[in-house]
Write an enzyme that holds these catalytic residues in place. Structure first.
Site, mmCIF file in Angstrom:
data_model
loop_
_atom_site.group_PDB
_atom_site.id
_atom_site.type_symbol
_atom_site.label_atom_id
_atom_site.label_comp_id
_atom_site.label_asym_id
_atom_site.label_seq_id
_atom_site.Cartn_x
_atom_site.Cartn_y
_atom_site.Cartn_z
ATOM 1 N N LYS A 1 -1.314 -1.651 7.312
ATOM 2 C CA LYS A 1 -2.379 -1.757 7.745
ATOM 3 C C LYS A 1 -2.595 -3.242 9.113
ATOM 4 O O LYS A 1 -3.015 -4.149 8.705
ATOM 5 C CB LYS A 1 -3.480 -2.162 6.676
ATOM 6 N N TYR B 1 -9.810 -10.614 -7.240
ATOM 7 C CA TYR B 1 -9.152 -11.361 -8.000
ATOM 8 C C TYR B 1 -10.123 -12.232 -9.232
ATOM 9 O O TYR B 1 -9.064 -11.554 -10.238
ATOM 10 C CB TYR B 1 -7.346 -10.525 -7.487
ATOM 11 N N HIS C 1 -4.088 -9.179 3.346
ATOM 12 C CA HIS C 1 -5.294 -9.221 3.512
ATOM 13 C C HIS C 1 -5.393 -9.852 4.888
ATOM 14 O O HIS C 1 -4.692 -11.486 4.456
ATOM 15 C CB HIS C 1 -5.705 -9.658 2.664
ATOM 16 N N HIS D 1 -2.711 2.831 -5.226
ATOM 17 C CA HIS D 1 -3.173 1.531 -5.820
ATOM 18 C C HIS D 1 -3.086 0.697 -6.683
ATOM 19 O O HIS D 1 -3.731 -0.420 -7.110
ATOM 20 C CB HIS D 1 -4.622 1.884 -4.954
ATOM 21 N N ARG E 1 1.155 -1.030 -0.034
ATOM 22 C CA ARG E 1 -0.245 0.250 -0.279
ATOM 23 C C ARG E 1 0.916 1.266 0.020
ATOM 24 O O ARG E 1 1.588 1.585 0.693
ATOM 25 C CB ARG E 1 -1.044 0.038 0.268
ATOM 26 N N ARG F 1 -0.986 -1.705 -7.182
ATOM 27 C CA ARG F 1 -1.116 -2.776 -6.320
ATOM 28 C C ARG F 1 -2.021 -3.507 -6.331
ATOM 29 O O ARG F 1 -1.950 -5.067 -6.912
ATOM 30 C CB ARG F 1 -1.527 -2.451 -4.883
#
Length: 290
Positions: free
Chosen positions: A159, A259, A250, A224, A134, A227
């Site tokens: 994150k 995805y 994640h 992003h 990120r 990414r």
């Protein structure tokens, strides 16, 4: 600082919310209070409903923005003020539209990165594509995070306050070494204009907009986006979802699995069951005008 704001900040610190989340939550509560010109502890469900309608109907904010406001107000009234009313009922969370991101091709990524003149900015954006970081994680890297012996990058407190490792591709290592020779960074790998602070993500966003126009790329481009391209290109190359999940950081595999819907060379290249039929599909004759 008012005692009420200090208490809310302390509540967020106790629960280990990130500094960015703390700033956003406080700002949302302040905007809510300023809208009515009263202290937020004097407001309740009627004002909350009026304010959310204002954001939806008059300001026409996106669902994602309203969800942030809802989260901030829920925290303030439920955790800090400990109001007895049902927060979930009085502060409803709207549904966010699930839109698939537009993914850059590898040729577009190469064209975009090659057009970034600023070496620092190009290195940051290359990290986003080469490792899937990120932008908030990329700009806050420290020199010690680059482990050239193990060929990994250590991401500290990403994150969700989670540490993880991502790969360090040889091409990226060469670029980092070139950058190091000219910049000689100390505390932060990518220092900003303010002393002791890394470069702002907003600065990198501005670079993306400018370079995208210069390149003539029709698709939206942001850190992003790179990414997203990292994840899709890995998936299309045969990398398994679990590995991609770990690289992206994640929490849930279902987040990574989306995805699959945009990895066109993997999904759309799947043979249709029509191809296995023994009978031929009848063709429709050309219609000849009378």
């Amino acid at each position: 600082m008012s005692p009420l704001r200090r208490r809310m900040i302390e509540d967020m610190q106790i629960r280990n919310l990130t500094p960015n989340t703390q700033r956003v939550y406080v700002a949302q509560v302040v905007r809510f209070a300023c809208h009515f010109g009263k202290s937020p502890d004097l407001l309740g469900p009627p004002e909350i409903r009026t304010y959310l309608l204002h954001l939806t109907q008059e300001r026409r904010l996106a669902a994602s923005s309203i969800i942030v406001t809802v989260s901030a107000l829920r925290f303030f009234y439920h955790t800090t003020l400990k109001r007895p009313w049902a927060v979930e009922d009085d502060i409803p969370a709207g549904r966010q539209a699930k839109k698939l991101p537009v993914v850059l091709s590898q040729e577009e990524v190469a064209r975009f990165l090659g057009a970034v003149d600023n070496l620092k900015h190009r290195t940051i954006l290359t990290i986003c594509y080469a490792t899937g970081l990120r932008i908030s994680e990329a700009v806050r890297l420290r020199p010690a995070a680059i482990d050239s012996k193990r060929m990994v990058i250590r991401v500290e407190q990403g994150k969700g306050r989670k540490d993880r490792y991502v790969m360090l591709p040889p091409k990226l290592l060469d670029m980092l070494r070139d950058y190091w020779k000219g910049a000689h960074p100390r505390e932060w790998l990518f220092p900003g204009r303010l002393p002791g602070q890394p470069v702002s993500p907003l600065t990198i966003d501005l670079t993306c907009r400018q370079v995208r126009e210069q390149c003539g790329i029709a698709k939206p481009v942001s850190p992003h986006s790179l990414r997203h391209a990292f994840a899709v290109h890995l998936l299309e190359a045969g990398t398994d979802l679990r590995t991609i999940q770990l690289l992206l950081g994640h929490r849930n595999l279902s987040t990574t699995a989306r995805y699959l819907m945009i990895a066109t060379s993997k999904v759309c290249a799947t043979a249709s069951p029509l191809e296995s039929l023994d009978v031929l599909v009848p063709t429709v004759p050309d219609l000849v005008p009378a």
